[in-house]
Design an enzyme around this catalytic site. Structure first.
Site, PDB file in Angstrom:
ATOM      1  N   PRO A   2      13.939  71.366  16.507  1.00 28.93           N
ATOM      2  CA  PRO A   2      12.551  70.819  16.773  1.00 28.93           C
ATOM      3  C   PRO A   2      11.940  69.642  16.140  1.00 28.93           C
ATOM      4  O   PRO A   2      12.041  69.679  14.879  1.00 28.93           O
ATOM      5  CB  PRO A   2      11.623  71.938  16.958  1.00 28.93           C
ATOM      6  CG  PRO A   2      12.397  73.146  16.687  1.00 28.93           C
ATOM      7  CD  PRO A   2      13.784  72.689  16.192  1.00 28.93           C
ATOM      8  N   GLU A   3      11.682  68.460  16.968  1.00 27.48           N
ATOM      9  CA  GLU A   3      11.033  67.341  16.118  1.00 27.48           C
ATOM     10  C   GLU A   3       9.631  67.525  16.765  1.00 27.48           C
ATOM     11  O   GLU A   3       9.185  68.282  17.586  1.00 27.48           O
ATOM     12  CB  GLU A   3      11.510  66.328  16.499  1.00 27.48           C
ATOM     13  CG  GLU A   3      13.030  66.229  15.841  1.00 27.48           C
ATOM     14  CD  GLU A   3      13.887  65.257  15.512  1.00 27.48           C
ATOM     15  OE1 GLU A   3      13.464  64.041  15.312  1.00 27.48           O
ATOM     16  OE2 GLU A   3      15.144  65.213  15.436  1.00 27.48           O
ATOM     17  N   LYS A  50       5.350  68.935  13.079  1.00 25.36           N
ATOM     18  CA  LYS A  50       6.231  70.018  13.503  1.00 25.36           C
ATOM     19  C   LYS A  50       5.750  71.317  13.198  1.00 25.36           C
ATOM     20  O   LYS A  50       6.187  72.380  13.553  1.00 25.36           O
ATOM     21  CB  LYS A  50       7.474  69.971  12.775  1.00 25.36           C
ATOM     22  CG  LYS A  50       8.273  68.646  12.638  1.00 25.36           C
ATOM     23  CD  LYS A  50       9.396  68.498  12.022  1.00 25.36           C
ATOM     24  CE  LYS A  50       9.924  67.141  11.761  1.00 25.36           C
ATOM     25  NZ  LYS A  50      10.991  67.172  10.691  1.00 25.36           N
ATOM     26  N   ASN A 176      15.357  64.788  12.309  1.00 28.48           N
ATOM     27  CA  ASN A 176      16.693  64.027  12.048  1.00 28.48           C
ATOM     28  C   ASN A 176      17.275  63.092  13.161  1.00 28.48           C
ATOM     29  O   ASN A 176      18.049  62.259  12.987  1.00 28.48           O
ATOM     30  CB  ASN A 176      17.889  65.013  11.952  1.00 28.48           C
ATOM     31  CG  ASN A 176      18.784  64.699  10.733  1.00 28.48           C
ATOM     32  OD1 ASN A 176      18.474  63.843   9.702  1.00 28.48           O
ATOM     33  ND2 ASN A 176      19.995  65.060  10.825  1.00 28.48           N
ATOM     34  N   ARG A 259      21.596  65.447   5.255  1.00 29.51           N
ATOM     35  CA  ARG A 259      21.329  65.280   6.756  1.00 29.51           C
ATOM     36  C   ARG A 259      22.419  64.692   7.481  1.00 29.51           C
ATOM     37  O   ARG A 259      22.640  63.607   6.903  1.00 29.51           O
ATOM     38  CB  ARG A 259      19.712  65.029   7.086  1.00 29.51           C
ATOM     39  CG  ARG A 259      18.851  66.150   6.301  1.00 29.51           C
ATOM     40  CD  ARG A 259      18.797  67.467   6.883  1.00 29.51           C
ATOM     41  NE  ARG A 259      18.735  67.656   8.369  1.00 29.51           N
ATOM     42  CZ  ARG A 259      17.491  67.789   8.960  1.00 29.51           C
ATOM     43  NH1 ARG A 259      16.497  67.549   8.187  1.00 29.51           N
ATOM     44  NH2 ARG A 259      17.522  67.882  10.256  1.00 29.51           N
TER      45      ARG A 259
END
Ligand SMILES: [Zn+2]
Length: 273
Positions: A2-3, A50, A176, A259
């Site tokens: 989730p972003e 978030k 990301n 990442r």
């Protein structure tokens, strides 16, 4: 993962089922301290970056951050849960629905003044999470000047620009996926050190991030480029062709947290911006 956009959508989904309703059961087995009691009313459900916050009329606020593992579901009274009950980190039941947060690593209960807890009152970012979050780019009124001002205060000059975009103390909401998408849209190499990225480019990156996040607050899969719903420019498109120039998309783990990062070596060469 989730972003900001997905948490804003989640908040909208939970809001329609919970806001204004009376709590018949509240559980948060791993959270410390006092908590809302049955009989209280849910006054608002909202997101900031978030984080998801659910407020109650006795001043309590339940705050969750899902990171990589957590999820919120909402069920009818007799519906079977998709995860086992021992993974539940928060349970909020109203007369015709139960909202369950599974596996979230961050579940916190705090207390606010009642007037701050009413539907429509603005989010006080200094109370959310670490208290250091930058402007939430999902919001139309996000102060981009403030985000720009924060960059040199919280980031090092030799930090990759990709990590700067992920730093929630600069601006909240970018995760990301948007990191790679925004850098491709702005033709900036993800490994460019912050000191080589001029103010104009920094602003363009933040504006693009805000535009992309806000474009994804409605229904449907996350989309950042023209094409069928779900179309992304570079994320998870390693070894495929760049949609702009046809070069092969590169993939590498980069930055502070190692990442996944995707970019086009032709559109996003490593030079100063
Ligand atoms: Zn390209």
């Amino acid at each position: 993962v989730p972003e900001g956009d997905s948490i804003a959508r989640l908040a909208a989904r939970l809001r329609t089922r919970l806001e204004g309703r009376t709590v018949v059961r509240f559980e948060a087995p791993r959270a410390n301290g006092p908590r809302p009691k049955p009989g209280v009313t849910i006054t608002k459900v909202e997101s900031y970056g978030k984080y998801l916050m659910i407020s109650f009329d006795d001043g309590f606020v339940l705050e969750t951050h899902l990171r990589m593992t957590g999820r919120w579901d909402i069920y009818g009274p007799d519906e079977r849960w998709r995860k086992p009950v021992h993974l539940a980190r928060a349970i909020i039941e109203v007369d015709d629905a139960v909202a369950v947060c599974f596996s979230a690593p961050v579940v916190r209960i705090r207390r606010e003044k009642r007037q701050d807890n009413e539907s429509g009152s603005p989010v006080d970012a200094s109370k959310v999470g670490s208290g250091q979050l930058g402007p939430d780019l999902c919001r139309d009124d996000a102060d981009l000047d403030e985000a720009l001002r924060r960059i040199p205060l919280v980031c090092e000059p030799d930090e990759d620009i990709a990590d700067v975009l992920l730093d929630q103390r600069v601006a909240a909401g970018v995760g990301n996926v948007f990191k790679s998408e925004v850098l491709w849209a702005c033709k900036v190499n993800p490994l460019t050190p912050l000191r080589d990225v001029d103010d104009e480019t920094r602003r363009r990156l933040l504006e693009t991030a805000a535009t992309q996040l806000r474009a994804n607050l409605g229904r449907g899969p996350r989309t950042t480029v023209a094409g069928p719903p779900g179309s992304l420019a570079v994320y998870a498109r390693g070894r495929r062709q760049c949609r702009r120039c046809g070069s092969t998309i590169r993939w590498q783990r980069t930055g502070r947290d190692n990442r996944s990062t995707y970019w086009c070596p032709t559109c996003q060469p490593r030079d100063a911006h």
